[in-house]
Design a protein around this motif. Structure first.
Motif, PDB file in Angstrom:
ATOM      1  N   PHE A  41     -25.915   3.429  -9.442  1.00  0.00           N
ATOM      2  CA  PHE A  41     -25.511   4.420  -7.851  1.00  0.00           C
ATOM      3  C   PHE A  41     -26.435   5.653  -7.953  1.00  0.00           C
ATOM      4  CE2 PHE A  41     -21.558   1.857  -8.717  1.00  0.00           C
ATOM      5  CZ  PHE A  41     -21.951   1.129  -7.774  1.00  0.00           C
ATOM      6  N   TYR A  42     -27.428   5.845  -8.844  1.00  0.00           N
ATOM      7  CA  TYR A  42     -27.980   7.093  -8.810  1.00  0.00           C
ATOM      8  C   TYR A  42     -29.497   6.108  -9.216  1.00  0.00           C
ATOM      9  CZ  TYR A  42     -23.946   9.975 -10.305  1.00  0.00           C
ATOM     10  OH  TYR A  42     -22.426  10.502 -10.080  1.00  0.00           O
ATOM     11  N   GLU A  43     -30.313   7.627  -8.987  1.00  0.00           N
ATOM     12  CA  GLU A  43     -32.069   7.926  -9.072  1.00  0.00           C
ATOM     13  C   GLU A  43     -32.041   8.155 -10.258  1.00  0.00           C
ATOM     14  OE1 GLU A  43     -35.872   8.655  -6.472  1.00  0.00           O
ATOM     15  OE2 GLU A  43     -34.298  10.862  -6.710  1.00  0.00           O
ATOM     16  N   TYR A  44     -32.249   7.330 -11.351  1.00  0.00           N
ATOM     17  CA  TYR A  44     -32.467   7.898 -12.356  1.00  0.00           C
ATOM     18  C   TYR A  44     -33.130   6.886 -13.013  1.00  0.00           C
ATOM     19  CZ  TYR A  44     -30.910   9.967 -17.377  1.00  0.00           C
ATOM     20  OH  TYR A  44     -30.937  10.249 -18.157  1.00  0.00           O
ATOM     21  N   TYR A  45     -34.810   8.561 -13.264  1.00  0.00           N
ATOM     22  CA  TYR A  45     -36.064   6.896 -14.292  1.00  0.00           C
ATOM     23  C   TYR A  45     -36.720   8.526 -15.100  1.00  0.00           C
ATOM     24  CZ  TYR A  45     -38.358   8.370  -9.620  1.00  0.00           C
ATOM     25  OH  TYR A  45     -39.125   9.476  -9.024  1.00  0.00           O
ATOM     26  N   ARG A  46     -37.462   7.785 -15.265  1.00  0.00           N
ATOM     27  CA  ARG A  46     -39.074   9.051 -16.006  1.00  0.00           C
ATOM     28  C   ARG A  46     -39.810   8.682 -15.640  1.00  0.00           C
ATOM     29  NH1 ARG A  46     -37.106   9.135 -22.183  1.00  0.00           N
ATOM     30  NH2 ARG A  46     -35.562  10.517 -22.007  1.00  0.00           N
ATOM     31  N   SER A  47     -40.824   9.605 -15.349  1.00  0.00           N
ATOM     32  CA  SER A  47     -42.095   9.371 -14.870  1.00  0.00           C
ATOM     33  C   SER A  47     -42.802  10.097 -15.429  1.00  0.00           C
ATOM     34  CB  SER A  47     -42.107   9.521 -12.914  1.00  0.00           C
ATOM     35  OG  SER A  47     -43.488   9.774 -13.092  1.00  0.00           O
ATOM     36  N   GLY A  48     -43.516  10.250 -16.073  1.00  0.00           N
ATOM     37  CA  GLY A  48     -44.382  10.561 -17.035  1.00  0.00           C
ATOM     38  C   GLY A  48     -43.390  10.742 -19.085  1.00  0.00           C
ATOM     39  N   ILE A  49     -43.303  12.515 -18.309  1.00  0.00           N
ATOM     40  CA  ILE A  49     -42.364  13.340 -19.536  1.00  0.00           C
ATOM     41  C   ILE A  49     -41.569  13.754 -18.975  1.00  0.00           C
ATOM     42  CG2 ILE A  49     -44.602  14.031 -21.481  1.00  0.00           C
ATOM     43  CD1 ILE A  49     -45.004  16.569 -20.107  1.00  0.00           C
ATOM     44  N   ARG A  50     -41.952  13.611 -17.319  1.00  0.00           N
ATOM     45  CA  ARG A  50     -40.721  14.083 -16.251  1.00  0.00           C
ATOM     46  C   ARG A  50     -39.263  12.934 -16.237  1.00  0.00           C
ATOM     47  NH1 ARG A  50     -40.436  15.600 -10.552  1.00  0.00           N
ATOM     48  NH2 ARG A  50     -42.387  13.912 -10.965  1.00  0.00           N
ATOM     49  N   GLU A  51     -38.627  13.689 -16.186  1.00  0.00           N
ATOM     50  CA  GLU A  51     -37.091  13.010 -15.630  1.00  0.00           C
ATOM     51  C   GLU A  51     -36.410  12.872 -15.074  1.00  0.00           C
ATOM     52  OE1 GLU A  51     -32.812  13.214 -17.695  1.00  0.00           O
ATOM     53  OE2 GLU A  51     -34.208  12.432 -19.226  1.00  0.00           O
ATOM     54  N   ILE A  52     -36.576  11.786 -13.937  1.00  0.00           N
ATOM     55  CA  ILE A  52     -36.341  12.031 -12.160  1.00  0.00           C
ATOM     56  C   ILE A  52     -34.451  11.366 -12.665  1.00  0.00           C
ATOM     57  CG2 ILE A  52     -35.884  11.649 -10.196  1.00  0.00           C
ATOM     58  CD1 ILE A  52     -38.671  13.426 -11.381  1.00  0.00           C
ATOM     59  N   GLY A  53     -33.808  12.617 -11.752  1.00  0.00           N
ATOM     60  CA  GLY A  53     -32.140  12.125 -11.537  1.00  0.00           C
ATOM     61  C   GLY A  53     -31.422  12.540 -12.847  1.00  0.00           C
ATOM     62  N   PRO A  54     -29.929  12.208 -13.284  1.00  0.00           N
ATOM     63  CA  PRO A  54     -29.162  11.699 -12.005  1.00  0.00           C
ATOM     64  C   PRO A  54     -29.174  12.116 -11.230  1.00  0.00           C
ATOM     65  CG  PRO A  54     -28.282  11.779 -14.140  1.00  0.00           C
ATOM     66  CD  PRO A  54     -29.066  12.920 -14.572  1.00  0.00           C
ATOM     67  N   THR A  55     -29.453  11.275  -9.763  1.00  0.00           N
ATOM     68  CA  THR A  55     -28.990  12.532  -8.377  1.00  0.00           C
ATOM     69  C   THR A  55     -28.793  10.257  -8.261  1.00  0.00           C
ATOM     70  OG1 THR A  55     -31.286  13.354  -8.639  1.00  0.00           O
ATOM     71  CG2 THR A  55     -30.136  12.797  -6.059  1.00  0.00           C
ATOM     72  N   PHE A  56     -27.187  11.161  -7.324  1.00  0.00           N
ATOM     73  CA  PHE A  56     -26.749  10.149  -6.498  1.00  0.00           C
ATOM     74  C   PHE A  56     -27.380   9.750  -5.331  1.00  0.00           C
ATOM     75  CE2 PHE A  56     -23.234   8.635  -3.759  1.00  0.00           C
ATOM     76  CZ  PHE A  56     -22.406   7.172  -4.136  1.00  0.00           C
ATOM     77  N   ILE A  57     -27.029   8.338  -5.294  1.00  0.00           N
ATOM     78  CA  ILE A  57     -28.053   7.744  -3.840  1.00  0.00           C
ATOM     79  C   ILE A  57     -27.508   6.567  -3.443  1.00  0.00           C
ATOM     80  CG2 ILE A  57     -30.273   7.918  -4.528  1.00  0.00           C
ATOM     81  CD1 ILE A  57     -30.582   5.558  -5.618  1.00  0.00           C
ATOM     82  N   GLY A  58     -26.047   6.368  -4.091  1.00  0.00           N
ATOM     83  CA  GLY A  58     -25.210   5.090  -3.317  1.00  0.00           C
ATOM     84  C   GLY A  58     -25.834   4.180  -3.536  1.00  0.00           C
ATOM     85  N   LEU A  59     -25.621   3.088  -2.676  1.00  0.00           N
ATOM     86  CA  LEU A  59     -26.462   1.742  -3.128  1.00  0.00           C
ATOM     87  C   LEU A  59     -27.515   0.910  -3.088  1.00  0.00           C
ATOM     88  CD1 LEU A  59     -23.348  -0.316  -0.759  1.00  0.00           C
ATOM     89  CD2 LEU A  59     -23.620  -0.407  -3.246  1.00  0.00           C
ATOM     90  N   GLU A  60     -28.116   2.381  -2.236  1.00  0.00           N
ATOM     91  CA  GLU A  60     -30.272   2.410  -2.701  1.00  0.00           C
ATOM     92  C   GLU A  60     -30.929   1.232  -3.799  1.00  0.00           C
ATOM     93  OE1 GLU A  60     -34.080   5.580  -2.032  1.00  0.00           O
ATOM     94  OE2 GLU A  60     -32.098   6.629  -1.477  1.00  0.00           O
TER      95      GLU A  60
END
Length: 313
Positions: A41-60
């Motif tokens: 239920f979260y947006e959670y990934y890595r872009s290069g050396i930058r970590e995105i999230g975890p951000t709640f996005i529901g059922l996206e």
């Protein structure tokens, strides 16, 4: 005065002995399972050396998976499973029925059991590497066919969807039909021999004994075999991964759902990987429930028919 004898609480010791299993299951299985569902239920990934999230996005994440090639890979997984399972259950049933039938007087049964079970002991990665070497363009299979004069140019077995899928299906069949045969043999041997003797006295032939006695009596084992095969088919990964070098070639026609999941894990996209894991769990649960209900209803119907016949008699 009589001394009171101490009463041993065996139930307490039973709980103590099974406690390590539940602790291990809770730490290594249950907690990761809960985390997988949570991350879906979260947006959670890595872009290069930058970590995105975890951000709640529901059922996206679930919606994005439906828009992706997930359904195509699910179709690939189902095709690969069917190619391997259909001959597996057919050959296993035939061999089990032959080995158990005392009238055939087959010699060396133990030897044959060991031989058919041996492929199950070989690692899937080793099996895939063996087939990759045998059926490559410059491999032994093409050399044999060319020397016999059956072909003029080498066949690219892994250059077509039919060839690659057939090789994966053959490997899955060879690895698992021995295990299925042993299980079905055990199930048939559990049937009371008096039933077969009575059927023979009544004039039943081999086909009637098989379809009207053997199959209904081993239905629970068949259901177990089908359920475990479905779960194993949905988790198919190592054979197509190694055979196609992780590319699912040609044109991703042999890419399975777990290979798709592995690609998300390699790209550090934990949210999408978690959502795909939940999808796999739901599909597995639905298919297993359907198989269980189907076989359970057949067993109940058979018992009801037997009761009606007993009342009439």
């Amino acid at each position: 005065m009589k001394q009171k004898r101490k009463r041993i609480d065996y139930g307490k010791w039973g709980y103590i002995f099974i406690l390590p299993f539940f602790l291990s299951f809770f730490i290594f299985s249950f907690i990761p399972l809960v985390d997988t569902v949570r991350y879906s239920f979260y947006e959670y990934y890595r872009s290069g050396i930058r970590e995105i999230g975890p951000t709640f996005i529901g059922l996206e994440n679930y919606a994005n998976l439906l828009k992706s090639d997930m359904l195509r890979y699910a179709g690939n997984t189902m095709i690969l499973w069917i190619i391997g399972f259909v001959p597996q259950i057919g050959i296993a049933m035939l061999l089990a029925n032959w080995f158990v039938d005392a009238r055939l007087k087959i010699r060396g049964k133990q030897f044959y059991k060991v031989v058919i079970y041996l492929p199950n002991l070989i690692m899937a990665s080793a099996f895939a590497m063996l087939f990759f070497t045998l059926f490559s363009t410059n491999g032994p299979m093409n050399s044999i066919l060319t020397s016999l004069g059956w072909i003029k140019e080498p066949i690219d077995f892994m250059g077509t969807a039919f060839g690659t899928r057939s090789l994966v299906g053959v490997m899955n069949f060879l690895m698992w039909f021995g295990n299925t045969t042993i299980m079905l043999m055990a199930a048939i041997m559990g049937i009371n021999p008096d039933i077969f003797e009575a059927a023979e006295i009544d004039g039943c032939n081999s086909r009637q004994r098989f379809f009207y006695i053997t199959l209904p009596m081993i239905r629970p084992i068949l259901a177990y075999t089908l359920i475990t095969s479905i779960i194993g088919g949905l988790q198919m990964f190592d054979v197509p991964q190694i055979l196609t070098n992780g590319q699912g070639a040609p044109d991703r026609t042999s890419t399975t759902l777990i290979m798709f999941l592995n690609n998300h894990l390699k790209s550090k996209n934990y949210g999408m990987a978690g959502a795909l894991s939940v999808y796999l769990f739901i599909v597995s649960a639905i298919l297993c429930w359907f198989v269980y209900k189907m076989t359970n209803n057949e067993v109940k119907a058979t018992k009801q028919r037997a009761k009606k016949l007993a009342k009439k008699a």
